[in-house]
Scaffold this active site. Structure first.
Site, short mmCIF file in Angstrom:
data_model
loop_
_atom_site.label_atom_id
_atom_site.label_comp_id
_atom_site.label_asym_id
_atom_site.label_seq_id
_atom_site.Cartn_x
_atom_site.Cartn_y
_atom_site.Cartn_z
CG ASP A 52 -6.74 -14.71 -10.25
OD1 ASP A 52 -6.26 -14.58 -9.11
OD2 ASP A 52 -6.11 -15.19 -11.20
N PRO A 59 -8.01 -13.11 15.71
CG PRO A 59 -9.20 -14.96 14.93
CD PRO A 59 -8.95 -13.51 14.65
N GLY A 60 -5.21 -14.69 17.30
CA GLY A 60 -3.76 -14.81 17.27
C GLY A 60 -2.99 -13.56 17.61
N GLY A 65 -10.04 -8.23 19.26
CA GLY A 65 -9.14 -8.16 18.11
C GLY A 65 -9.15 -9.46 17.35
N GLY A 118 -2.82 -12.11 20.64
CA GLY A 118 -2.25 -12.14 21.98
C GLY A 118 -3.18 -11.74 23.10
CD GLU A 141 0.82 -17.62 -10.49
OE1 GLU A 141 0.88 -16.50 -9.94
OE2 GLU A 141 -0.16 -18.38 -10.36
#
Length: 704
Positions: free
Chosen positions: A515, A219-220, A217, A222, A440
C-alpha cells in the site's frame, strides 16, 4: 526466397541432404565391392605352413613379393587342407625382414616346376585415392550434416537469406471480422489493403502509397492479430518475420537478410512485409550495452536504406508491431518510412463487448449471462485478457463437471485473471482473519466515504494470488483522465488499511508495505509529472520515458537539483500524511460501519457490490476539499457555464479510478511482496506484504 518443393506432408525437401546421402551410399557400395572382388583368390596361411609346403614337393610356382607388404604366393599341384578347411591350390604367407634370407633360400631349394619370380608390391591408384581421401570425405560430410541441422536443414551456407515465412493461403484465415475493439486500426489497415488491390484509384488523385505502417500499444491489444487479418484479407504475398530473426552471431547476417527480404518482396510486388516486435532490431542507435557499431545497428541501417529506397509506386508495404515505441530510432519513425503510426489501445466498453462476443462463439453460455455486465467489470482489460477470461470460465466449468458456463464461472474467471487463482490450501488463524477483515474493511470504508472514488464492488478475505485478501474499487464507465481530487481519494483509501492497523490494533504489521509503495508512486507522479503540487510547481521533473531503456539513461545526470529532489520528497510526504489523516478521520467517524462490515466479512468471507451498498448506507461522507489553485495570487473563476453541467470542485465524479491517459502512473500488480524481514511470514497475511493496486486493469484493488 522462392518457394521450395514440398513433400506430400508439406515439409520442404532438402536437395543437398539427398545428394549427400547418395554419395555416402555410393562410397559404401564401392568399399563393399572392393572388399568382395578386390582379392586375387589366394588364401592366407601361417608362415610355418608356407615353409613346410616349400620343403615338400607340391609347390608348382612361387612369387616373392616385397614392398609395403612382404609375402610369398604359392601355386600348388594339389589342394592344401588346414584341418577341416580346404584352402585350395592358391595360398600365401607373410614373413618379416628377419626371415627374408631364409624364405628366399627355401624358395630356391624348392625349385618349383614353373619357376619363381620376384615382385615389388604396389596398390592400385583408385584404392590409394580412396584410402587417402576417405577420412577427409567423412569429415566434410559430418561438418555438412551439423551445419544443415544448425541452420534448419537444407540451408547450410544460406546464413544471409531471410527467414520470413510466406503466408499460406490454404491455412485457416483470420479476417477483419475476427478483430474486435480496434475499429480505427481496422479502418486504416483496410485502406492499406485497398491501396494494393486498386492503386490506380489513389494514384489518379496524386496519392502515394504508404511505405510503412507501425502498430503500437500495450501487450495483448491485438497488434499481431491485426497483421494476421491483413494477411487473410489481402490477396497479395504476405511475408512475416520477427525482429529477432534478423540478428545472429555472425556479423553482417542481419543486413543481408534485410536485403534478401526486401528484394523478394519487390520481385513479387504488390506485397506486404510484417515485422513483429521490431524493437528487437529498431531500437535507438548509439544506446544499449552493445555500443554504437554492433550487428543490430548495422541491420537497422540497412532497413532504413531499404525503406527509403522504395520506388514511388513499388507497391510494397511494411507493417511492424511493437509495444515499446518510445525506444525506436527516430529515423525509423519519420514520414517516408513509417508514414502511418496506429495506436492499438485497450478497448472501451463497446470494444470489450464486441471482443467478448467474438470469443464467446462456440461456448455454451447460460441464458442469464450478460456479456455487457462482464464488459463493464473488465474496464482496462486488453483483448488477450478478455479472451483469457472466457477461456478460464470454460475451464472452470469443465473442471466442475457442468456443461453450461454460468455467471459464477465468469465471476471467478475475472478474479483469476485480475488477481490470480484462489489459494484454498492457505490456512489462516482467527487472529489473522480478523486483522485481514479489518484491514480490507478499512480500504473499503474509506473508498466509500470519499466523494470522488469509484464504487467498491467486492471485498474478500479469501487468499488469492499473492494477496491474503483484497478490495476491488471499479469505475462504472471508461475514463480518459483523472482529476487531482480523484487521485487524492485514491491515496486516502490506499492508506485505509494502515490507518486501521494503527488506530484499532495499536500496532502496524508488514502487510501495508505494498500500500505504501503504491501510494508513494501515485504521490510522486502527481508532484513530478502532473504539476499537482503548489510547492514544486507546474514542471515535469521526470524523463521523457516512463520505462528504463538500459544504455540510453546511462551517464545522464538528473534533470533537477538536489534541492528540488529534497523538495519533491517533502511534498510527497505531505500528500501521504494528509491522506493518512483523511483515512483516520473516516475510520473514527464510521467505526460502527466498519465493525458491521468486518462482522459480515468474517461470516461470509466475500461481499459483493449489492451487499456492500447495504452496509455503506450509513457512511458519513467526507466534506468536500477546499478549491485547490496552484498559487494564491491567481484568482479563482466561476464554474463552467457552457458545455454541460459540472458539479463543484471536490465532487467531480463518482466514477473515478480509470488510469490516466496517455501516461498513467504505472501501478504494481495487486499483492506485491513486502520487505524481507527475518522471521516474518510472507504472502499477504498479517505480518507479510501484500496490499496492492491493479492499476493495469483499470481498477483499484487493495489486497492483503
Amino acid at each position: 526466397m522462392a518457394d521450395s518443393a514440398k513433400t506430400p506432408r508439406g515439409k520442404k525437401r532438402r536437395p543437398f541432404t539427398g545428394l549427400a546421402l547418395w554419395i555416402i551410399v555410393a562410397l559404401l557400395l564401392g568399399m563393399a565391392m572392393f572388399s568382395l572382388f578386390g582379392r586375387d583368390g589366394y588364401q592366407q596361411i601361417d608362415t610355418q605352413q608356407g615353409l613346410e609346403l616349400l620343403a615338400g614337393d607340391t609347390v608348382e610356382q612361387a612369387k616373392i613379393i616385397d614392398g609395403n607388404q612382404q609375402r610369398v604366393d604359392l601355386v600348388l599341384t594339389e589342394d592344401f587342407k588346414d584341418g577341416d578347411e580346404d584352402k585350395g591350390t592358391q595360398v600365401r604367407f607373410s614373413y618379416v625382414d628377419a626371415r627374408g634370407d631364409a624364405v628366399v633360400q627355401a624358395v630356391e631349394d624348392a625349385a618349383p616346376a614353373k619357376g619363381y619370380t620376384d615382385e615389388i608390391a604396389s596398390s592400385s591408384w583408385w584404392s590409394t585415392l580412396l584410402l587417402s581421401f576417405l577420412p577427409l570425405l567423412i569429415f566434410i560430410g559430418l561438418f555438412w550434416f551439423l551445419i544443415m541441422n544448425a541452420q534448419g536443414g537444407g540451408k547450410a551456407m544460406q546464413f544471409g537469406k531471410s527467414k520470413a515465412k510466406l503466408f499460406n493461403k490454404e491455412a485457416p484465415k483470420v479476417t477483419f471480422a475476427d478483430v474486435a475493439g480496434a475499429d480505427e486500426a481496422v479502418e486504416e489497415l483496410d485502406e492499406i489493403k485497398q491501396f494494393l488491390v486498386d492503386p490506380g484509384r489513389y494514384q489518379a488523385v496524386g496519392a502515394k502509397i504508404p511505405k510503412g505502417v507501425l502498430l503500437y500499444g500495450p501487450p495483448g491489444t491485438g497488434k499481431t492479430l491485426l497483421a494476421k487479418a491483413v494477411a487473410g484479407e489481402a490477396n497479395v504475398p504476405f511475408y512475416s518475420i520477427s525482429g529477432s530473426d534478423f540478428v545472429e552471431m555472425f556479423v553482417g547476417v542481419g543486413a543481408s537478410r534485410v536485403r534478401d527480404l526486401f528484394n523478394t518482396a519487390k520481385e513479387n510486388a504488390p506485397a506486404i512485409i510484417f515485422i513483429d516486435e521490431i524493437d528487437a532490431v529498431g531500437r535507438h542507435r548509439g544506446a544499449g550495452m552493445g555500443g554504437g557499431h554492433d550487428e543490430r545497428e548495422q541491420t537497422l541501417n540497412q532497413m532504413l536504406v531499404e525503406m527509403d529506397g522504395f520506388e514511388e509506386n513499388q507497391n510494397v508495404i511494411l507493417i511492424a508491431a511493437t509495444n515499446r515505441v518510445d525506444i525506436l530510432d527516430p529515423a525509423l519513425l519519420r514520414p517516408g518510412r513509417f508514414d502511418r503510426q496506429i495506436g492499438v489501445e485497450a478497448p472501451d466498453l463497446k470494444g470489450r463487448l464486441h471482443i467478448l462476443g467474438v470469443h464467446a462463439k462456440g461456448k455454451p453460455l447460460a441464458h442469464d449471462v450478460d456479456l455487457e455486465a462482464v464488459a463493464k467489470r473488465a474496464i482496462g482489460m486488453s483483448g488477450a485478457d478478455l479472451a483469457n477470461v472466457l477461456n478460464e470460465a470454460a475451464l472452470l466449468t469443465a473442471r466442475s463437471g457442468n456443461q453450461i458456463i454460468d455467471n459464477r464461472a465468469l465471476d471467478e474467471a475475472i478474479d483469476r485473471v485480475s488477481m490470480g487463482p484462489q489459494r484454498y490450501s492457505k490456512v489462516m488463524t482467527e487472529r489473522e482473519r480478523q486483522m485481514t477483515a479489518y484491514h480490507e474493511g478499512g480500504h473499503a470504508l474509506v473508498a466509500a466515504a470519499m466523494n470522488n472514488s469509484a464504487p467498491v464492488t467486492k471485498v474478500t478475505i479469501l487468499p488469492r494470488g499473492r494477496a491474503g485478501g483484497y478490495t476491488m474499487v471499479v469505475p462504472t464507465q471508461d475514463r480518459n483522465y483523472q482529476s487531482r481530487n480523484e487521485l487524492l481519494d485514491r491515496l486516502a483509501y490506499a492508506m485505509g488499511g494502515y490507518a486501521v492497523e494503527e488506530s484499532i490494533f495499536h500496532d502496524v504489521t508488514t502487510g501495508p508495505s505494498s500500500d505504501l509503495q503504491n501510494a508513494t508512486k501515485i504521490a510522486r507522479t502527481m508532484v513530478m509529472q502532473l504539476g499537482m503540487s503548489g510547492t514544486v510547481g507546474q514542471v515535469a521533473l521526470s524523463g521523457e520515458q516512463d520505462e528504463v531503456f538500459v544504455g540510453m539513461q546511462q551517464g545522464q545526470a538528473p534533470r533537477f537539483s538536489a534541492e528540488t529532489a529534497s523538495l519533491v520528497d517533502q511534498e510527497v510526504r505531505t500528500l501521504l500524511d494528509n491522506a493518512l489523516d483523511e483515512a483516520w478521520s473516516v475510520i473514527v467517524e464510521n467505526r460502527h460501519v466498519l465493525d458491521r462490515l468486518v462482522e459480515e466479512l468474517l461470516e461470509k468471507e466475500t461481499l459483493n457490490e449489492r451487499e456492500l451498498a447495504q452496509i455503506f448506507r450509513d457512511v458519513k461522507k467526507q466534506p468536500p476539499r477546499e478549491v485547490w489553485i496552484s498559487s494564491t495570487e491567481r484568482p479563482s473563476l466561476a464554474a463552467p457555464s457552457v458545455g454541460g453541467t459540472t458539479t463543484a470542485t471536490g465532487t467531480e465524479s463518482h466514477d473515478a479510478g480509470e488510469p490516466l491517459q496517455p501516461n498513467p502512473p504505472e501501478l504494481p500488480h495487486p499483492g506485491g511482496e513486502g520487505p524481507q524481514i527475518p522471521g516474518a511470514p510472507h504472502g499477504g497475511e498479517p505480518g507479510g506484504g501484500g496490499y496492492g493496486y491493479d492499476g493495469s486493469a483499470g481498477t483499484d484493488g487493495t489486497g492483503r
